[in-house]
Scaffold this motif. Structure first.
Motif, PDB file in Angstrom:
ATOM      1  N   TYR A  67       0.837  -1.212   0.000  1.00 41.74           N
ATOM      2  CA  TYR A  67       0.000   0.000   0.000  1.00 41.74           C
ATOM      3  C   TYR A  67       0.871   1.262   0.000  1.00 41.74           C
ATOM      4  CZ  TYR A  67      -4.301  -2.621   1.032  1.00 41.74           C
ATOM      5  OH  TYR A  67      -5.376  -3.456   0.973  1.00 41.74           O
ATOM      6  N   GLU A  71      -0.223   2.714  -5.914  1.00 38.69           N
ATOM      7  CA  GLU A  71      -0.781   3.848  -6.656  1.00 38.69           C
ATOM      8  C   GLU A  71      -1.318   4.946  -5.741  1.00 38.69           C
ATOM      9  OE1 GLU A  71      -3.742   2.467  -9.378  1.00 38.69           O
ATOM     10  OE2 GLU A  71      -2.346   1.105 -10.405  1.00 38.69           O
ATOM     11  N   ARG A  72      -1.858   4.541  -4.588  1.00 39.69           N
ATOM     12  CA  ARG A  72      -2.423   5.532  -3.662  1.00 39.69           C
ATOM     13  C   ARG A  72      -1.478   5.789  -2.494  1.00 39.69           C
ATOM     14  NH1 ARG A  72      -7.826   6.608  -5.199  1.00 39.69           N
ATOM     15  NH2 ARG A  72      -7.360   8.408  -3.894  1.00 39.69           N
ATOM     16  N   GLN A  73      -0.175   5.751  -2.758  1.00 33.75           N
ATOM     17  CA  GLN A  73       0.788   5.822  -1.653  1.00 33.75           C
ATOM     18  C   GLN A  73       0.655   7.089  -0.811  1.00 33.75           C
ATOM     19  OE1 GLN A  73       5.056   6.810  -3.158  1.00 33.75           O
ATOM     20  NE2 GLN A  73       4.140   5.479  -4.718  1.00 33.75           N
ATOM     21  N   GLU A  74       0.173   8.184  -1.410  1.00 33.21           N
ATOM     22  CA  GLU A  74       0.027   9.420  -0.636  1.00 33.21           C
ATOM     23  C   GLU A  74      -1.023   9.248   0.471  1.00 33.21           C
ATOM     24  OE1 GLU A  74       1.244  12.741   0.822  1.00 33.21           O
ATOM     25  OE2 GLU A  74       2.250  11.736  -0.844  1.00 33.21           O
ATOM     26  N   GLU A  75      -2.029   8.412   0.191  1.00 30.82           N
ATOM     27  CA  GLU A  75      -3.075   8.139   1.202  1.00 30.82           C
ATOM     28  C   GLU A  75      -2.518   7.264   2.337  1.00 30.82           C
ATOM     29  OE1 GLU A  75      -5.627   9.811   0.653  1.00 30.82           O
ATOM     30  OE2 GLU A  75      -6.015   9.915  -1.505  1.00 30.82           O
ATOM     31  N   TYR A  76      -1.422   6.579   2.065  1.00 35.47           N
ATOM     32  CA  TYR A  76      -0.841   5.663   3.054  1.00 35.47           C
ATOM     33  C   TYR A  76       0.469   6.194   3.633  1.00 35.47           C
ATOM     34  CZ  TYR A  76      -4.411   2.348   1.661  1.00 35.47           C
ATOM     35  OH  TYR A  76      -5.626   1.742   1.427  1.00 35.47           O
ATOM     36  N   SER A  81      -3.889   9.444   7.647  1.00 38.64           N
ATOM     37  CA  SER A  81      -4.389   9.595   6.274  1.00 38.64           C
ATOM     38  C   SER A  81      -4.950   8.265   5.766  1.00 38.64           C
ATOM     39  CB  SER A  81      -3.296  10.123   5.339  1.00 38.64           C
ATOM     40  OG  SER A  81      -2.188   9.219   5.265  1.00 38.64           O
ATOM     41  N   TYR A  85      -8.797   7.876   4.561  1.00 42.70           N
ATOM     42  CA  TYR A  85      -9.028   7.464   3.169  1.00 42.70           C
ATOM     43  C   TYR A  85      -9.852   6.176   3.091  1.00 42.70           C
ATOM     44  CZ  TYR A  85      -7.985   5.090  -1.237  1.00 42.70           C
ATOM     45  OH  TYR A  85      -8.090   4.387  -2.408  1.00 42.70           O
ATOM     46  N   GLU A  86      -9.464   5.168   3.862  1.00 45.40           N
ATOM     47  CA  GLU A  86     -10.160   3.877   3.759  1.00 45.40           C
ATOM     48  C   GLU A  86     -11.594   3.966   4.274  1.00 45.40           C
ATOM     49  OE1 GLU A  86      -6.673   0.523   3.517  1.00 45.40           O
ATOM     50  OE2 GLU A  86      -7.940   0.551   5.308  1.00 45.40           O
ATOM     51  N   SER A  89     -13.690   5.813   1.708  1.00 44.35           N
ATOM     52  CA  SER A  89     -13.843   5.057   0.457  1.00 44.35           C
ATOM     53  C   SER A  89     -14.581   3.734   0.650  1.00 44.35           C
ATOM     54  CB  SER A  89     -12.458   4.777  -0.151  1.00 44.35           C
ATOM     55  OG  SER A  89     -11.737   5.976  -0.307  1.00 44.35           O
TER      56      SER A  89
END
Length: 214
Positions: A67, A71-76, A81, A85-86, A89
């Motif tokens: 994670y 692709e969504r590494q900024e959210e992780y 964050s 995010y999770e 979503s």
């Protein structure tokens, strides 16, 4: 003195968990997982006794690292964050569904519970008398943390296995920071940082009612 490659180093774990908490009390997942990689080396240095915990931890670390590098590494980037995010979503199985069994929130909760056991165990080693039984320290720590989440068969096997643990001084030498006395001092430095990460995580998960994710 640096530890040999692949060997456990308490100093590395200390610096990772120290770096994990920002001034805003955010938990950076990169350093958090680095600290966990160090703790896995500690578990592995104790032999097969702890493989049932270390194998599970490695699997969870790998999921989280995918994670953090995906692709969504900024959210992780941080624990906060990721949770925001999770949840926003719909990626967390609050009820007993299995649509997202490897969500970051659920995966990290498993590491969080194991971290509590290691925190209690290391604190017990730090404060115990030299002739204290490490099997007792380990069993008490396990019963106060991870045991509640394990089936009876694993609990029984674990407590039997703990009886074979080495002496307190042998444990302190595994820390790779010098004498047992020096290891005790470094544990005193390291544990508040591990406790800080644990406390922030516990608080955040409680706030979002995530502590009992199925």
């Amino acid at each position: 003195m640096a530890a040999a490659a692949g060997a456990f180093s308490l100093r590395e774990v200390l610096s990772a968990f120290q770096a994990a908490v920002t001034e805003r009390r955010e938990v950076l997942l990169g350093p958090y997982l680095r600290g966990w990689r160090g703790l896995v080396r500690f578990l592995n240095s104790l032999g097969a006794i702890f493989s049932f915990i270390s194998k599970d931890a490695v699997a969870k670390i790998q999921i989280m690292e995918s994670y953090c590098g995906g692709e969504r590494q900024e959210e992780y980037r941080t624990l906060q964050s990721m949770v925001a995010y999770e949840l926003a979503s719909g990626l967390v199985d609050i009820q007993r569904r299995s649509e997202h069994p490897d969500s970051g929130c659920r995966t990290l909760l498993r590491l969080h519970r194991a971290l509590r056991w290691l925190q209690l165990f290391l604190e017990g080693l730090r404060t115990a008398q030299e002739d204290s039984k490490t099997s007792t320290i380990c069993t008490d720590s396990y019963n106060a943390s991870l045991a509640a989440y394990h089936p009876w068969v694993i609990r029984k096997a674990a407590t039997v296995a703990f009886c074979a643990l080495p002496s307190r001084n042998a444990f302190l030498e595994i820390m790779n920071v010098g004498t047992p006395e020096e290891a005790v001092v470094m544990l005193g430095d390291a544990l508040p940082h591990i406790s800080s990460v644990y406390g922030i995580t516990e608080e955040l998960y409680a706030q979002h009612k995530l502590l009992n994710l199925p």
